[in-house]
Design a protein around this motif. Structure first.
Motif, PDB file in Angstrom:
ATOM      1  N   SER A  28       0.816  -1.216   0.000  1.00  0.00           N
ATOM      2  CA  SER A  28       0.000   0.000   0.000  1.00  0.00           C
ATOM      3  C   SER A  28       0.851   1.268   0.000  1.00  0.00           C
ATOM      4  O   SER A  28       0.311   2.374  -0.060  1.00  0.00           O
ATOM      5  CB  SER A  28      -0.943   0.018   1.206  1.00  0.00           C
ATOM      6  OG  SER A  28      -0.210   0.181   2.396  1.00  0.00           O
ATOM      7  N   LEU A  29       2.166   1.122   0.062  1.00  0.00           N
ATOM      8  CA  LEU A  29       3.063   2.283   0.057  1.00  0.00           C
ATOM      9  C   LEU A  29       3.295   2.786  -1.356  1.00  0.00           C
ATOM     10  O   LEU A  29       3.264   2.015  -2.318  1.00  0.00           O
ATOM     11  CB  LEU A  29       4.412   1.913   0.684  1.00  0.00           C
ATOM     12  CG  LEU A  29       4.396   1.502   2.151  1.00  0.00           C
ATOM     13  CD1 LEU A  29       5.788   1.044   2.567  1.00  0.00           C
ATOM     14  CD2 LEU A  29       3.912   2.644   3.026  1.00  0.00           C
ATOM     15  N   ASP A  30       3.554   4.076  -1.468  1.00  0.00           N
ATOM     16  CA  ASP A  30       3.899   4.691  -2.749  1.00  0.00           C
ATOM     17  C   ASP A  30       5.402   4.965  -2.739  1.00  0.00           C
ATOM     18  O   ASP A  30       5.862   5.909  -2.097  1.00  0.00           O
ATOM     19  CB  ASP A  30       3.115   5.995  -2.938  1.00  0.00           C
ATOM     20  CG  ASP A  30       3.393   6.666  -4.274  1.00  0.00           C
ATOM     21  OD1 ASP A  30       3.928   5.998  -5.189  1.00  0.00           O
ATOM     22  OD2 ASP A  30       3.099   7.866  -4.395  1.00  0.00           O
ATOM     23  N   PHE A  31       6.154   4.093  -3.395  1.00  0.00           N
ATOM     24  CA  PHE A  31       7.600   4.258  -3.446  1.00  0.00           C
ATOM     25  C   PHE A  31       8.149   3.669  -4.741  1.00  0.00           C
ATOM     26  O   PHE A  31       7.515   2.847  -5.385  1.00  0.00           O
ATOM     27  CB  PHE A  31       8.283   3.612  -2.230  1.00  0.00           C
ATOM     28  CG  PHE A  31       8.247   2.105  -2.224  1.00  0.00           C
ATOM     29  CD1 PHE A  31       9.315   1.369  -2.702  1.00  0.00           C
ATOM     30  CD2 PHE A  31       7.149   1.420  -1.736  1.00  0.00           C
ATOM     31  CE1 PHE A  31       9.292  -0.022  -2.702  1.00  0.00           C
ATOM     32  CE2 PHE A  31       7.101   0.045  -1.716  1.00  0.00           C
ATOM     33  CZ  PHE A  31       8.176  -0.686  -2.199  1.00  0.00           C
ATOM     34  N   GLN A  32       9.336   4.126  -5.096  1.00  0.00           N
ATOM     35  CA  GLN A  32      10.037   3.636  -6.277  1.00  0.00           C
ATOM     36  C   GLN A  32      11.102   2.633  -5.842  1.00  0.00           C
ATOM     37  O   GLN A  32      11.546   2.644  -4.704  1.00  0.00           O
ATOM     38  CB  GLN A  32      10.743   4.784  -6.989  1.00  0.00           C
ATOM     39  CG  GLN A  32       9.844   5.910  -7.429  1.00  0.00           C
ATOM     40  CD  GLN A  32      10.670   7.041  -8.001  1.00  0.00           C
ATOM     41  OE1 GLN A  32      11.509   6.827  -8.865  1.00  0.00           O
ATOM     42  NE2 GLN A  32      10.446   8.238  -7.506  1.00  0.00           N
ATOM     43  N   GLY A  33      11.545   1.819  -6.776  1.00  0.00           N
ATOM     44  CA  GLY A  33      12.675   0.948  -6.500  1.00  0.00           C
ATOM     45  C   GLY A  33      13.952   1.773  -6.388  1.00  0.00           C
ATOM     46  O   GLY A  33      14.008   2.923  -6.836  1.00  0.00           O
ATOM     47  N   CYS A  34      14.975   1.201  -5.792  1.00  0.00           N
ATOM     48  CA  CYS A  34      16.257   1.892  -5.641  1.00  0.00           C
ATOM     49  C   CYS A  34      16.795   2.266  -7.021  1.00  0.00           C
ATOM     50  O   CYS A  34      16.825   1.442  -7.934  1.00  0.00           O
ATOM     51  CB  CYS A  34      17.252   1.001  -4.897  1.00  0.00           C
ATOM     52  SG  CYS A  34      18.847   1.778  -4.626  1.00  0.00           S
ATOM     53  N   GLN A  35      17.224   3.518  -7.158  1.00  0.00           N
ATOM     54  CA  GLN A  35      17.768   4.018  -8.424  1.00  0.00           C
ATOM     55  C   GLN A  35      19.294   3.941  -8.458  1.00  0.00           C
ATOM     56  O   GLN A  35      19.906   4.341  -9.432  1.00  0.00           O
ATOM     57  CB  GLN A  35      17.324   5.467  -8.637  1.00  0.00           C
ATOM     58  CG  GLN A  35      15.827   5.655  -8.634  1.00  0.00           C
ATOM     59  CD  GLN A  35      15.154   4.959  -9.776  1.00  0.00           C
ATOM     60  OE1 GLN A  35      15.514   5.157 -10.926  1.00  0.00           O
ATOM     61  NE2 GLN A  35      14.172   4.121  -9.473  1.00  0.00           N
ATOM     62  N   SER A  82      11.822  -4.775  -3.585  1.00  0.00           N
ATOM     63  CA  SER A  82      12.147  -3.368  -3.879  1.00  0.00           C
ATOM     64  C   SER A  82      12.159  -2.543  -2.603  1.00  0.00           C
ATOM     65  O   SER A  82      13.013  -1.665  -2.430  1.00  0.00           O
ATOM     66  CB  SER A  82      11.141  -2.775  -4.872  1.00  0.00           C
ATOM     67  OG  SER A  82      11.330  -3.338  -6.140  1.00  0.00           O
ATOM     68  N   PHE A  83      11.214  -2.815  -1.709  1.00  0.00           N
ATOM     69  CA  PHE A  83      11.176  -2.151  -0.402  1.00  0.00           C
ATOM     70  C   PHE A  83      12.474  -2.414   0.352  1.00  0.00           C
ATOM     71  O   PHE A  83      13.113  -1.498   0.872  1.00  0.00           O
ATOM     72  CB  PHE A  83       9.965  -2.671   0.375  1.00  0.00           C
ATOM     73  CG  PHE A  83       9.826  -2.155   1.779  1.00  0.00           C
ATOM     74  CD1 PHE A  83       9.250  -0.920   2.025  1.00  0.00           C
ATOM     75  CD2 PHE A  83      10.238  -2.925   2.863  1.00  0.00           C
ATOM     76  CE1 PHE A  83       9.089  -0.448   3.327  1.00  0.00           C
ATOM     77  CE2 PHE A  83      10.079  -2.473   4.167  1.00  0.00           C
ATOM     78  CZ  PHE A  83       9.508  -1.222   4.385  1.00  0.00           C
ATOM     79  N   MET A  84      12.891  -3.667   0.409  1.00  0.00           N
ATOM     80  CA  MET A  84      14.129  -4.022   1.104  1.00  0.00           C
ATOM     81  C   MET A  84      15.338  -3.335   0.456  1.00  0.00           C
ATOM     82  O   MET A  84      16.230  -2.858   1.159  1.00  0.00           O
ATOM     83  CB  MET A  84      14.325  -5.536   1.095  1.00  0.00           C
ATOM     84  CG  MET A  84      13.304  -6.302   1.887  1.00  0.00           C
ATOM     85  SD  MET A  84      13.461  -8.055   1.503  1.00  0.00           S
ATOM     86  CE  MET A  84      13.058  -8.761   3.072  1.00  0.00           C
ATOM     87  N   ASP A  85      15.354  -3.302  -0.862  1.00  0.00           N
ATOM     88  CA  ASP A  85      16.472  -2.668  -1.571  1.00  0.00           C
ATOM     89  C   ASP A  85      16.598  -1.187  -1.233  1.00  0.00           C
ATOM     90  O   ASP A  85      17.698  -0.639  -1.252  1.00  0.00           O
ATOM     91  CB  ASP A  85      16.317  -2.830  -3.082  1.00  0.00           C
ATOM     92  CG  ASP A  85      16.538  -4.254  -3.548  1.00  0.00           C
ATOM     93  OD1 ASP A  85      17.078  -5.073  -2.771  1.00  0.00           O
ATOM     94  OD2 ASP A  85      16.157  -4.558  -4.701  1.00  0.00           O
ATOM     95  N   ARG A  86      15.499  -0.543  -0.921  1.00  0.00           N
ATOM     96  CA  ARG A  86      15.534   0.872  -0.561  1.00  0.00           C
ATOM     97  C   ARG A  86      16.217   1.114   0.792  1.00  0.00           C
ATOM     98  O   ARG A  86      16.513   2.249   1.143  1.00  0.00           O
ATOM     99  CB  ARG A  86      14.125   1.463  -0.556  1.00  0.00           C
ATOM    100  CG  ARG A  86      13.556   1.720  -1.936  1.00  0.00           C
ATOM    101  CD  ARG A  86      14.307   2.816  -2.692  1.00  0.00           C
ATOM    102  NE  ARG A  86      14.210   4.104  -2.022  1.00  0.00           N
ATOM    103  CZ  ARG A  86      13.178   4.919  -2.094  1.00  0.00           C
ATOM    104  NH1 ARG A  86      12.139   4.620  -2.862  1.00  0.00           N
ATOM    105  NH2 ARG A  86      13.181   6.058  -1.428  1.00  0.00           N
ATOM    106  N   PHE A  87      16.530   0.057   1.518  1.00  0.00           N
ATOM    107  CA  PHE A  87      17.263   0.206   2.762  1.00  0.00           C
ATOM    108  C   PHE A  87      18.773   0.289   2.518  1.00  0.00           C
ATOM    109  O   PHE A  87      19.577   0.119   3.414  1.00  0.00           O
ATOM    110  CB  PHE A  87      16.885  -0.903   3.749  1.00  0.00           C
ATOM    111  CG  PHE A  87      15.573  -0.637   4.407  1.00  0.00           C
ATOM    112  CD1 PHE A  87      15.518  -0.037   5.650  1.00  0.00           C
ATOM    113  CD2 PHE A  87      14.376  -0.926   3.753  1.00  0.00           C
ATOM    114  CE1 PHE A  87      14.301   0.246   6.248  1.00  0.00           C
ATOM    115  CE2 PHE A  87      13.160  -0.646   4.334  1.00  0.00           C
ATOM    116  CZ  PHE A  87      13.124  -0.046   5.587  1.00  0.00           C
ATOM    117  N   GLN A  88      19.126   0.626   1.278  1.00  0.00           N
ATOM    118  CA  GLN A  88      20.506   0.944   0.941  1.00  0.00           C
ATOM    119  C   GLN A  88      21.001   2.073   1.850  1.00  0.00           C
ATOM    120  O   GLN A  88      22.182   2.164   2.164  1.00  0.00           O
ATOM    121  CB  GLN A  88      20.596   1.352  -0.541  1.00  0.00           C
ATOM    122  CG  GLN A  88      21.989   1.551  -1.050  1.00  0.00           C
ATOM    123  CD  GLN A  88      22.730   0.235  -1.247  1.00  0.00           C
ATOM    124  OE1 GLN A  88      22.184  -0.851  -1.136  1.00  0.00           O
ATOM    125  NE2 GLN A  88      24.002   0.334  -1.534  1.00  0.00           N
TER     126      GLN A  88
END
Length: 190
Positions: A28-35, A82-88
């Motif tokens: 339900s979150l609005d986010f992009q994958g890590c760029q 993708s959510f996990m990847d954003r924890f870069q």
């Protein structure tokens, strides 16, 4: 479905152990994958301005985590991955700058419970998901404490016909909560 029911039982166990819980529904979150722009190499946040900006502080402050998901194609489903990847952001702070976003005293007692289901009885179906979740927990300074892995859901069909699995989820959530209550004055599980 079944994953949500197992998660709810685990969360009820944590509540019954004396913890407050909060659910974050990643889909339900609005986010992009890590760029991979690596702004986070030098900053404590991500250059992308989306819902993740409200999520990062929750993961800094949380005391423990229950992560629940089905296996998809022998791994973590795309949106959750993708959510996990954003924890870069956490990775760069911890491993690149040697300045974890989680304070040393707060790391103590941060534990994680992984709940995962698979439709088919495929040998080694959970290996990829477990490796990813273990890496994610490590990045966010949360010890991989326990797991509940259920395969054969296509055969089981209705998780309510397996009270043993629902009870196992409850007991694991309760144990996670009890360990937290024993180590923290005002417990919260995110």
């Amino acid at each position: 479905g079944s994953t949500a029911q197992l998660l709810e039982r685990a969360m009820q166990g944590a509540r019954d152990a004396g913890c407050a819980v909060e659910t974050i529904t990643v889909t339900s979150l609005d986010f992009q994958g890590c760029q991979e722009k690596f702004f986070c190499r030098d900053h404590e946040t991500c250059i992308l301005d989306d819902d993740m900006q409200q999520i990062y502080p929750k993961f800094v402050d949380m005391d423990s985590l229950i992560l629940a998901t089905p296996v998809m194609t022998m791994g973590i489903p795309g949106t959750l991955k993708s959510f996990m990847d954003r924890f870069q952001v956490f990775f760069m702070a911890k491993y690149y700058r040697n300045q974890s976003l989680v304070s040393p005293d707060h790391k103590e007692g941060r534990n994680g419970l992984f709940i995962c289901i698979s439709g088919m009885d495929v040998p080694e179906v959970f290996i990829g998901a477990k490796l990813t979740v273990r890496a994610f927990f490590d990045i966010i300074d949360c010890r991989y404490l326990d797991e509940l892995l259920v395969n054969g859901m296509d055969r089981i069909k209705d998780i309510t016909t397996r009270p043993d699995l629902l009870d196992a989820a409850y007991k694991k959530g309760y144990a996670l909560g009890a360990s937290l209550v024993a180590s923290v004055q005002s417990p919260d599980i995110t």
